[in-house]
Write a protein that holds these residues in place. Structure first.
Motif, short mmCIF file in Angstrom:
data_model
loop_
_atom_site.label_atom_id
_atom_site.label_comp_id
_atom_site.label_asym_id
_atom_site.label_seq_id
_atom_site.Cartn_x
_atom_site.Cartn_y
_atom_site.Cartn_z
N GLY A 215 -28.20 -14.44 4.98
CA GLY A 215 -27.18 -14.82 3.84
C GLY A 215 -27.19 -13.70 2.93
N LEU A 216 -28.11 -12.83 2.77
CA LEU A 216 -28.07 -11.51 1.84
C LEU A 216 -26.97 -10.83 2.27
N GLY A 217 -26.18 -10.36 1.24
CA GLY A 217 -25.31 -9.31 1.23
C GLY A 217 -26.13 -8.07 1.35
N LYS A 218 -25.96 -6.99 2.31
CA LYS A 218 -26.62 -5.98 2.52
C LYS A 218 -25.50 -4.56 2.32
N HIS A 219 -25.85 -3.74 1.41
CA HIS A 219 -24.77 -2.83 1.30
C HIS A 219 -24.54 -1.85 2.31
N THR A 220 -23.49 -1.72 3.10
CA THR A 220 -22.98 -1.06 4.24
C THR A 220 -22.47 0.16 3.79
N THR A 221 -21.46 0.15 3.06
CA THR A 221 -20.85 1.58 2.72
C THR A 221 -21.54 2.17 1.60
N THR A 222 -21.85 3.41 1.54
CA THR A 222 -22.69 3.99 0.65
C THR A 222 -21.86 5.10 -0.06
N THR A 223 -20.73 5.42 0.44
CA THR A 223 -20.11 6.57 -0.21
C THR A 223 -18.73 6.24 -0.47
N THR A 224 -18.05 6.51 -1.36
CA THR A 224 -16.58 6.56 -1.73
C THR A 224 -15.89 7.49 -0.86
N VAL A 225 -15.00 6.84 0.03
CA VAL A 225 -13.95 7.93 0.95
C VAL A 225 -12.84 7.26 0.75
N LEU B 32 0.78 -1.06 0.02
CA LEU B 32 -0.05 0.02 -0.12
C LEU B 32 0.86 1.38 0.20
N ARG B 33 2.13 1.07 0.47
CA ARG B 33 2.92 2.23 0.46
C ARG B 33 3.06 3.29 -0.64
N ASP B 34 2.58 4.55 -0.36
CA ASP B 34 2.93 5.63 -1.53
C ASP B 34 2.15 5.45 -2.82
N LYS B 35 0.90 4.74 -2.55
CA LYS B 35 -0.05 4.42 -3.44
C LYS B 35 -1.47 4.83 -3.18
N THR B 36 -2.16 5.37 -4.30
CA THR B 36 -3.78 5.55 -4.01
C THR B 36 -4.43 4.21 -4.25
N SER B 37 -4.96 3.61 -3.34
CA SER B 37 -5.67 2.16 -3.71
C SER B 37 -7.02 2.20 -3.43
N ILE B 38 -7.97 1.56 -4.30
CA ILE B 38 -9.18 1.59 -3.88
C ILE B 38 -9.81 0.16 -3.76
N PHE B 39 -10.42 -0.06 -2.70
CA PHE B 39 -10.86 -1.51 -2.62
C PHE B 39 -12.46 -1.68 -3.32
N VAL B 40 -12.24 -2.73 -3.99
CA VAL B 40 -13.67 -2.91 -4.71
C VAL B 40 -14.09 -4.44 -4.74
N GLY B 41 -15.29 -4.58 -5.04
CA GLY B 41 -15.57 -5.96 -4.91
C GLY B 41 -16.92 -6.13 -4.46
N GLU B 42 -17.56 -7.32 -4.38
CA GLU B 42 -18.98 -7.57 -3.92
C GLU B 42 -19.35 -7.03 -2.72
N SER B 43 -20.61 -6.71 -2.60
CA SER B 43 -20.86 -6.23 -1.19
C SER B 43 -20.73 -7.31 0.02
N GLY B 44 -20.37 -7.00 1.13
CA GLY B 44 -19.96 -8.06 1.93
C GLY B 44 -18.70 -8.71 1.97
N ALA B 45 -17.80 -8.47 1.13
CA ALA B 45 -16.58 -9.19 0.82
C ALA B 45 -15.57 -9.17 1.85
N GLY B 46 -16.02 -7.78 2.48
CA GLY B 46 -14.90 -7.29 3.75
C GLY B 46 -13.98 -6.09 3.44
N LYS B 47 -14.38 -5.40 2.31
CA LYS B 47 -13.73 -4.05 2.02
C LYS B 47 -13.33 -3.10 2.95
N SER B 48 -14.57 -2.78 3.76
CA SER B 48 -14.13 -1.80 4.85
C SER B 48 -13.57 -2.47 6.11
N SER B 49 -13.99 -3.76 6.25
CA SER B 49 -13.15 -4.55 7.46
C SER B 49 -11.70 -4.62 7.04
N LEU B 50 -11.28 -4.74 5.93
CA LEU B 50 -9.97 -4.86 5.47
C LEU B 50 -8.98 -3.32 6.03
#
Ligand SMILES: Nc1nc2c(ncn2[C@@H]2O[C@H](COP(=O)(O)OP(=O)(O)OP(=O)(O)O)[C@@H](O)[C@H]2O)c(=O)[nH]1
Ligand SMILES: [Mg+2]
Ligand SMILES: [Zn+2]
Length: 307
Positions: free
Chosen positions: A211-221, A173-191
């Motif tokens: 068992g249904l993925g619910k969208h938790t993150t609603t804004t790109t931050v 991750l160092r010195d880069k701008t990285s965006i986490f993408v993938g299906e809802s519930g995959a664990g992007k915010s947790s990571l």
């Protein structure tokens, strides 16, 4: 005497409906609106002027590239600017969940990879929630992602619950701008929380029984890493169509095709049952994986059928 308005430089770190959070060189965040003709994105460098209690964005600096992906209604939406790395998060299945038949979402992963390559960025492929999956599933998935390692991409097995692979992720991750993408519930915010626990971003702690993925993150931050670099969290998607990708461009999104591009007999070769196709020849010789070849055809057909 003429007084010119004072302009400040800032980084757009989030958008909330018609407002933008703009961070100044001093680290202070100002709530801004934007001049009508501009469409600021998370990751944009901007200039802004004071206006009322907040500010107004007056210009955007040239972008290195823009990641476009579908919104909830499936419409293409520009998501973030100036991305160096897409971190594609796949979640491994729970031991109980028909794990034997599980294959990670290669269709989604490959679409993200094409978008990444055309953006001039680097993909990083994660297999998250490895604490949930059986040893057999983990072994099978590690085998499956060898396709990507052979192309030169990095893949990491991670678990936010068991703290596996977090150091390896951090190292990318160092010195880069990285965006986490993938299906809802995959664990992007947790990571992101695992990397920067002090953020305590809200994650989805429900839906264990539905068992249904619910969208938790609603804004790109955008968040800053203390060691240098930025992490961008984004809402999950169900599908990822590749808008604005011309079929001729698609092959450029498959990095392993590169040595053969321009070597086909016909200039407009679709690399599909074409006489003298260098890519098909390479695939037959085992230099390009049959899975990636199939993936290319699948995406090619989708692009053609969606016009
Ligand atoms: N067992 C296990 N659970 C995890 C892991 N990572 C995340 N989770 C759980 O998975 C659920 C979804 O995690 P989130 O981080 O909210 O997922 P997300 O990708 O940000 O989802 P959206 O914001 O909706 O796109 C939460 O209940 C997390 O606690 C992991 O490595 N192992
Ligand atoms: Mg999230
Ligand atoms: Zn060809």
């Amino acid at each position: 005497m003429i007084t010119f308005p004072v302009e400040y430089n800032g980084l757009v770190i989030a958008r909330y409906s018609n407002f933008y959070a703009v961070e100044g060189e001093d680290g202070k965040i100002t709530q801004c609106v934007s001049r009508k003709k501009l469409s600021p994105l998370c990751g944009d460098f901007a200039t802004w002027e004071v206006s009322g209690d907040g500010g107004v964005i007056t210009s955007l600096m040239p972008r290195r590239g823009v990641l476009t992906r579908p919104d909830r209604r499936g419409q293409p939406k520009e998501t973030a600017a100036n991305i160096d790395q897409l971190i594609i998060v796949n979640a491994l299945p729970d031991v109980g969940d028909e794990a034997e038949n599980y294959t990670f979402n290669m269709a989604l992963t490959d679409r993200y990879i094409v978008a990444t390559e055309l953006l001039g960025a680097t993909p990083l492929i994660l297999l998250n929630k490895c604490d949930l999956a059986s040893a057999a599933t983990v072994a099978r998935m590690e085998q499956a992602v060898k396709i990507y390692q052979n192309i030169g991409y990095t893949t990491i097995l991670t678990s936010t619950k068991a703290a596996i692979g977090i150091d390896a992720l951090n190292a990318q991750l160092r010195d880069k701008t990285s965006i986490f993408v993938g299906e809802s519930g995959a664990g992007k915010s947790s990571l992101i929380n695992a990397i920067m626990p002090e953020l305590a971003i809200r994650t989805n702690e429900v839906s264990a029984h539905s068992g249904l993925g619910k969208h938790t993150t609603t804004t790109t931050v955008l968040y800053h890493l203390t060691q240098g670099g930025h992490l961008i969290d984004s809402p999950g998607v169900r599908e990822f169509g590749l808008w604005k990708v011309a079929p001729e461009q698609l092959a450029k999104g498959f990095k392993e095709f590169e040595p053969y591009l321009g070597e086909c007999r016909f200039r407009n070769c679709s690399h599909r049952r074409n006489a003298g196709c260098a890519i098909e020849t390479a695939a037959e010789a085992g230099e390009i994986s049959s899975e990636r070849m199939a993936s290319y055809y699948r995406i090619y057909d989708d692009l053609n059928s969606s016009g």
